[in-house]
Scaffold this active site. Sequence first.
Site, PDB file in Angstrom:
ATOM      1  CD  GLU A 242      10.752  61.178  37.644  1.00 25.71           C
ATOM      2  OE1 GLU A 242      11.981  61.124  37.857  1.00 25.71           O
ATOM      3  OE2 GLU A 242       9.900  60.871  38.501  1.00 25.71           O
TER       4      GLU A 242
ATOM      5  CG  HIS B 148       2.810  65.241  45.305  1.00 27.81           C
ATOM      6  ND1 HIS B 148       3.845  65.401  46.198  1.00 27.81           N
ATOM      7  CD2 HIS B 148       3.009  64.052  44.710  1.00 27.81           C
ATOM      8  CE1 HIS B 148       4.622  64.330  46.149  1.00 27.81           C
ATOM      9  NE2 HIS B 148       4.146  63.499  45.252  1.00 27.81           N
TER      10      HIS B 148
END
Lengths: 330, 340, 333
Positions: free
Chosen positions: A63, A132
Amino acid sequence: MTSPRNVTYRAAVLEALFGEMRRDNSVILMGEDIGAAGGVFKQTEGLFDAFGAERVIDTPISEAGAFGIAVGAAMTGQRPVFEVMFGDFITLIMDQLVNQAAKINYMSAGQFNVPLVVRTAVGVGSNLGPQHSQSLHAWITHVPGLKVVMPSTPTDAKGLMAAAIRDNNPVVFFEDRMLYNRRDPVPDGDYVVPIGSAEVKRVGGDVTIIATGRMVHTALAAAELLAQQEISAEVVDPRSLVPLDVKSLVESVKKTSRAVVVDGGYRQYGITGEIATSVTEHAFDWLDAPVIRIGGADVPIPFSKTLELLTLPNAERLAHEAAALVRGQR
Amino acid sequence: MTTTPLDRRTSLSIFERMLMIRHFEEAVIQLYKQGRFVSHYHIYIGQEATGSAVLEALGEKDLICTTHRNHGHIIGRGCDPNRAMAEILGRATGFNGGRGGTLHISDPSRGFLSTSAVVGGCGGLATGAAFGLKVKREPHVAVGFFGDGSLEEGLVIESFNIAALWKLPVVYVCENNSAGAAGPQQGGYPTAITATDSFTRLPAAYGIHCLKVDGIDISAVHAAASEAVQRCQSGNGPVFIEAFTTRWPGSSPLWPELATVTDLEAAWDSTRIGGPHANWSRHHDPLLRAARELVAAGFATRDELMVRDKDARGRIAAAAKFAVDSPTPVPSTVGDHVFA
Amino acid sequence: MTAPSQKASTSSVQLNLTATEGLRLLRSMQLIRTFEDEVRTLYSGGIIPGLVHLCTGQEAVAVGVCSLLNSRDMIASNHRGHGHCLAKGADVNRMMAEVMGRRTGYGMGRGGTLHIFDAANGNLGTNGIVGGGIPLAAGAALSAKRRGRGEVAACFFGDGALNQGLLSEVMNMAAIWRLPALFVCENNGFGEFTAIGDVTAGPDPIARGLAFGIPSETVDGMDVLAVRTAAQRAIDRARSGRGPSFLVCMTYRYGGHHVGDKQDYKDSAEAKAWRLKDPIERLDRWLKETDLATAEAIDALKNGVEDEVRAAIGLAKTAPFPNASDLGAHLYD
């Protein structure tokens, strides 16, 4: 423009992406599993087939590096829409977002700008656990140089994605996975919602509920509960967090004299604190009571169903607080 | 690398672990299909030989870090399947009190640190665990189990550099299950997006000793793990093991799909192999292969293996029942353990 | 770290070098040298605020690479970036003004030495984050690839950045996507105050590029012609669509990590040995030995550089500082 058709939130964002990619060849997408796989939530379905690997780029699980590349590409003629798979993972791009993207226009005195969009999905409720489920949008609103939007409806999602892509600055677009299947009438074709414009989602007179993202629907549900108690709630959706349309929020509060702010992120040092204070600063003399703020619980979001639901504000609690406010009990 | 054959005791011990893992994972899928839990989850079927053989080579006090694909390591380590299943179902009796779920199962009493579901996190934690062991001069090692995708995260690369520099006693076990995976270009779920032609080049660039093994060969994996542990204990620094497995076809869609429940007798009666995953079962299933090897080596008869199989099924069935019958967490405990 | 063996540019390296180009290389290095020397003096005199990180001694790397780039090729620099900026054609006046925090500088005085951007010359900026410019250059390379005009992008970073995970991530992507990028490591043996051997594991830094199949080589960074030759190969590779390259240029900074650093960590004998390989003196000698330039021409060149830099200082000293109304300018486009 034909009359609106019912489209899901997910599909509405896709419409914006298709439209912008057709309109402007410099728009490219980058993210994990967004290409041939169409996205882990099918949120980019069809784009790879339509535009190919050159414009819909599957990145490795890197990322930081991939987003940095998006920044460099944005500085040099591309308009990337960079997807961060889960809102929690925005932590992985923070240096390039905060120390590079947010500041390049400023540091270079306008020689370079960074016309990119970070798109990320948040959303408590699928039992995905503490790493998450978070929405860290409050962190992002804190950094000068970034714009932040949080659409609550399919229409706003389509309009704000188009606006975000056309904006010449870095815009962080927070969408909620739990809204993906929500269906509403959405305008056809080219449709833009200006960044920095709030919208009254429900007109009322006794109390203003300012709500962000998915909380807008919680607020609307609370308004129904309040209506049964003959309390008329006005629901205002900022739609953009930075820049914040303080004027519209204040206009509503001047009308109702009472306000509740609700946001789905952690409550501590969060969005509700900023909005509540802005409102108070501008509308103090019109307020009959302190502004109430309701946020997500200040705990890591637990996996187990019973615990997970506790962390998110719900309509009953919101209605209860708003009613108490109206009755002068706060 | 020549491999000394395993002895009977070790072979059977590894096989036991594998049996437990396989039945546990099949039960997880069935419970999901029954709606007993929500969430995205990741299955270890196809990789049991790697996890089990490595875990067999570890001592009680060695430390372990794993990832979102942790069930195999937890069960393979001998952690209580009841509590593991309860955690997956989000019950109060789970290892993490229902707070972590499938993605974060961890049993500190058996040496697990926190289980990260952020890809790459495991690399950092395992390296840190090894650092702690070295500082305290303990003769143990830290093991990090992760997939090939983790090598795309810069954090893991940074960890390699530091582990090599400080000669930390960490064994990195990279379970490369991308062979045979559909991959992003074929519309399937993920396979490595990497420019390297061999993953070991990455740790090797940092001077780390590397080993490659067939991930479904229990002897080879055990030998590699034993060598790695010994190297670490002698203060020679980290070791990287790349174990290859052919991805279980049930993992290719976004949600795991169990086409057929494992029939151990298929190990010696291939007419029992059928269904859409037949080819994989025939050629790449580590459990069936291990069963065949045990019988061929004379370590057990088919009947003896079937007894163990039944026993494992029984224990897992009990775990499922335990989990289903367990209470959900008490709401007032939601704020517990935010701080120590 | 020991200095590389004496592979003087006076050895028979047949290069297609004209007198004009040779003098251009020399002038470019001298400009950097003089600029940095003056900045050191100004800093020590309290005229430049903050911290400055000078590249004295490392000029050959910036010049060797940038002399082959045009204004549409991009570079991304680091904290030790004045040399990269100047080599890429930056206006000396605007640079000096920026370093001195004046409104006439590249960033209106708001960026300073660590944030000098020069869009007209394809410079994505010096950078205060170690490794921060690496993905920016790769992103520019992605853009260049899309445009298909053969443009390239180079990033400069030190040996300290070798241990940033970001470098590995970006190299991987540059390789997979065959980006027209150059990764140029100025290996001066120190990351801040720490020797490379204390923090960088592995057999050789180039192994980190080779692991991704990226053509990688170690170059004598004190020899501008050696750098130039290696850079030419890398640039050709990038321009022709064959992907990225990695150059590890062995060099040395005469100064500290920043001005004011006492440099206790340096070995003085080693430092002396490196100075014997001074890139400017080397090229100076070579140009004379090969009759490409006379002593007079070179002296005139150096005087010209001094004049230019002094003029820039004069201008910058009288330039206004940014005012309060400049504080919020360019926050958004």
